[in-house]
Design a protein around this motif. Structure first.
Motif, short mmCIF file in Angstrom:
data_model
loop_
_atom_site.label_atom_id
_atom_site.label_comp_id
_atom_site.label_asym_id
_atom_site.label_seq_id
_atom_site.Cartn_x
_atom_site.Cartn_y
_atom_site.Cartn_z
N SER A 181 0.81 -1.22 0.00
CA SER A 181 0.00 0.00 0.00
C SER A 181 0.84 1.27 0.00
CB SER A 181 -0.91 0.02 1.22
OG SER A 181 -1.82 -1.02 1.17
N VAL A 190 -6.32 2.01 3.21
CA VAL A 190 -7.66 1.76 2.70
C VAL A 190 -7.85 2.49 1.37
CG1 VAL A 190 -10.10 2.07 3.14
CG2 VAL A 190 -8.59 1.38 4.97
N LYS A 191 -7.36 3.72 1.32
CA LYS A 191 -7.54 4.50 0.09
C LYS A 191 -6.83 3.85 -1.09
CE LYS A 191 -8.64 8.95 2.03
NZ LYS A 191 -8.03 10.09 2.74
N SER A 192 -5.70 3.21 -0.83
CA SER A 192 -4.96 2.56 -1.92
C SER A 192 -5.70 1.33 -2.43
CB SER A 192 -3.57 2.17 -1.44
OG SER A 192 -3.66 1.01 -0.64
N GLN A 193 -6.70 0.85 -1.68
CA GLN A 193 -7.42 -0.36 -2.12
C GLN A 193 -8.78 -0.03 -2.70
OE1 GLN A 193 -7.30 -3.61 0.80
NE2 GLN A 193 -6.01 -2.28 2.02
N SER A 194 -9.04 1.24 -2.98
CA SER A 194 -10.38 1.59 -3.46
C SER A 194 -10.59 1.12 -4.90
CB SER A 194 -10.57 3.10 -3.37
OG SER A 194 -9.64 3.73 -4.21
N PHE A 197 -13.09 -4.87 -6.06
CA PHE A 197 -12.43 -5.76 -5.09
C PHE A 197 -11.10 -6.30 -5.61
CE2 PHE A 197 -14.99 -8.53 -7.71
CZ PHE A 197 -14.19 -9.66 -7.88
N ASN A 199 -8.70 -4.57 -6.42
CA ASN A 199 -7.62 -3.73 -5.90
C ASN A 199 -7.28 -4.04 -4.46
OD1 ASN A 199 -7.63 -2.51 -8.32
ND2 ASN A 199 -8.66 -0.64 -7.66
N TRP A 200 -8.06 -4.92 -3.83
CA TRP A 200 -7.80 -5.24 -2.44
C TRP A 200 -6.45 -5.93 -2.32
CZ3 TRP A 200 -13.03 -7.72 -0.55
CH2 TRP A 200 -14.03 -6.73 -0.61
N ASN A 201 -5.85 -5.74 -1.16
CA ASN A 201 -4.52 -6.30 -0.97
C ASN A 201 -4.52 -7.82 -1.03
OD1 ASN A 201 -2.98 -4.06 -0.85
ND2 ASN A 201 -3.19 -3.80 1.36
N GLY A 274 -9.84 -4.04 1.88
CA GLY A 274 -10.27 -2.75 1.36
C GLY A 274 -11.11 -1.92 2.30
N ASN A 277 -14.38 0.20 1.47
CA ASN A 277 -14.66 0.26 0.03
C ASN A 277 -15.61 -0.85 -0.36
OD1 ASN A 277 -12.90 2.42 -0.60
ND2 ASN A 277 -11.17 1.02 -0.31
#
Lengths: 342, 190
Positions: A181, A190-194, A197, A199-201, A274, A277
């Motif tokens: 992230s 959290v913002k980096s995973q918006s 789904f 984009n979730w880590n 996420g 999100n």
């Protein structure tokens, strides 16, 4: 003389802290009910049924019982430490929530003001959580030590050993997430995973699922839940570190345990799923906090589900998993993540 | 570690948590399956089959005469000797013959519900019924006399049994009672 705006900001923080504390104090009530219900249904029983519809008032009955129970301090116990230990285990569990973001910001309808759904956005949030969360182990160790009981002492010692083994793997998982992230702040995470789904880590292939597995296993060990609940191993240690505790002090330990479970679920949501999100763009407006609570709830259910699926690990197996599997896997995974982020 | 050395299949299974997932599906299946708990006594009650051997009951014939002829065969067949019968002569039509029981008692704490007495009974006066809630807080219910046993039991002989019925939990000054509603039943495997 501070101006009105400053005072209001301080007031807002106080209110937020109060609300979060109240929620955390209240959470174990439904969670104990849910845990007993899940236990019952997995074992083809009903679980609590008598007190209220579907046993919903059972936690209140339990609370009343715990309040009125005799508060016993064992003979030759270290009184000060014995009384201090439940607090030492409870306060860090609550303090962790200062850094956890529950949502971005919402408009409060009556005062017409934008309110952020987190108490503080620390730029080293994850570090703070790991540091403070690690402190709660003192409560368990001191509780075991001060009880003047073999079982409690052994439970405390096991807890210490378990903590040392798994804190490393957990920190590695946190490092992995930080690398994915590009930030130590949970809000930025959290913002980096918006977006969707994907984009979730956890879907950051191939390393995401591995980090999640490491985090989950280490987290389970951190919060002393089955299959890693060697500190309160009923089979060999009576009740482990809280053998000698009764009444409200015992309730505080249970409270700390449940809050720790919530912490781990919430942390998993923030770090891997996420945060608030939405998994997909839906046409109907669903408040982000709903997604957050739903994901955390699903994880809490998962923890309970695991509890009634797996048996307890032996002490040497616990150490083997911690040192010989999790940490080497974490190191290799760190290398892979590093290469992927170049 | 295994003696076979390196096993790739085993490693893949461990990495993918195959056994763990298998266990989770099993428990999930149980979690969503229906509970087998019987909510006795205040919601459900089990109605036993006819073959069930519960509390003794003394029968009458269709004219209301006692079937018992006080032959004392039940008392002789009883392995624990818990049945006491004292016969007497009575030709007022109380029983089907002019020999009736003056005293017919069974000591319920001694009784082992083997059913030899009902097998021995030549007139089928004695039956082991389907009452099974025999607990009480004093000695009043340990000795059952003829008068009590002649009262028909709540579950009639015509009901085959073997199912769960709805029930109510009633508290009376005499004690607590589980009242079954025999019309509302559901078959359920136990």
């Amino acid at each position: 003389m501070p101006d009105i705006a400053t005072l209001l900001a301080v007031l807002l923080i106080v209110v937020k802290v109060g609300v979060v504390t109240m929620i955390l104090f209240g959470l174990p009530l439904p969670l104990t009910w849910l845990e007993r219900k899940v236990a019952g249904h997995i074992q083809v029983r009903l679980g609590p049924w008598r007190v209220g519809p579907h046993g919903l008032l059972q936690p209140f009955a339990d609370m009343i019982k715990l309040l009125f129970k005799e508060d016993i301090v064992p003979y030759k116990a270290d009184k000060l430490l014995f009384n201090l230990a439940p607090l030492l285990s409870m306060v860090p569990a609550f303090a962790v929530f200062v850094a956890i973001p529950f949502g971005d910001s919402v408009m409060v309808p009556f005062i017409n003001k934008e309110v952020t759904l987190y108490i503080s956005d620390m730029n080293v949030g994850i570090l703070y959580i790991l540091a403070i969360g690690g402190l709660s182990i003192y409560g368990i160790i001191l509780g075991g030590w001060a009880s003047n009981s073999k079982y409690a002492l052994l439970g405390g010692l096991r807890s210490a050993a378990q903590m040392i083994s798994y804190e490393v793997a957990m920190s590695f998982a946190a490092v992995g997430v930080v690398m994915m992230s590009n930030s130590l702040s949970l809000l930025e995470m959290v913002k980096s995973q918006s977006g969707s789904f994907l984009n979730w880590n956890i879907f950051y292939l191939p390393v995401g699922p591995v980090w999640f597995a490491i985090f989950l296993i280490a987290g389970l060990a951190e919060i002393n839940r089955i299959p890693f609940d060697l500190t309160e191993d009923e089979g060999t240690l009576a009740a482990g570190f809280h053998t000698e505790y009764s009444g409200m002090k015992f309730a505080f330990f249970m409270l700390a345990e449940y809050v720790a479970m919530v912490t781990i679920s919430v942390l998993s949501v923030v770090m891997f799923f996420g945060g608030w999100n939405a998994p997909l763009q839906v046409p109907v407006p669903i408040p982000p906090i709903f997604w957050f609570v739903a994901k955390a709830g699903a994880l809490i259910y998962f923890f309970m589900w695991i509890r009634f699926t797996l048996p307890r690990y032996r002490y040497d197996q616990l150490m083997t998993i911690g040192w010989k599997i999790l940490i080497p896997v974490a190191l290799v995974n760190l290398l892979v993540t590093g290469f992927m982020r170049i | 570690m295994s003696k076979k050395g390196f096993d790739l299949f085993d490693l893949v299974k461990k990495v993918l948590f195959t056994d763990f997932v298998k266990g989770l599906t099993v428990t999930l299946g149980y979690n969503i399956s229906k509970s087998i708990t019987m909510r006795y006594p205040d919601e459900e009650k089990w109605v036993p089959y006819r073959r069930f051997r519960g509390m003794h009951t003394l029968n009458r014939d269709e004219n209301g005469r006692e079937l018992c002829v006080a032959c004392e065969l039940c008392a002789k067949a009883c392995p624990t000797g818990c049945i006491t019968v004292i016969p007497m002569e009575d030709n007022t039509g109380r029983g089907i013959s002019d020999r009736v029981a003056q005293v017919w008692t069974v000591n319920v704490v001694r009784c082992l519900f083997c059913g030899y007495c009902e097998d021995a009974c030549p007139t089928r006066a004695l039956r082991l019924g389907r009452e099974f809630e025999l607990a009480c807080t004093d000695f009043s219910c340990t000795l059952k006399s003829r008068e009590e046993l002649l009262v028909p039991q709540p579950i009639p002989e015509s009901i085959p049994g073997g199912y769960v019925v709805k029930s109510k939990f009633e508290r009376t000054p005499q004690g607590i009672k589980v009242v079954p509603e025999l019309s509302k039943y559901k078959k359920r495997s136990i």
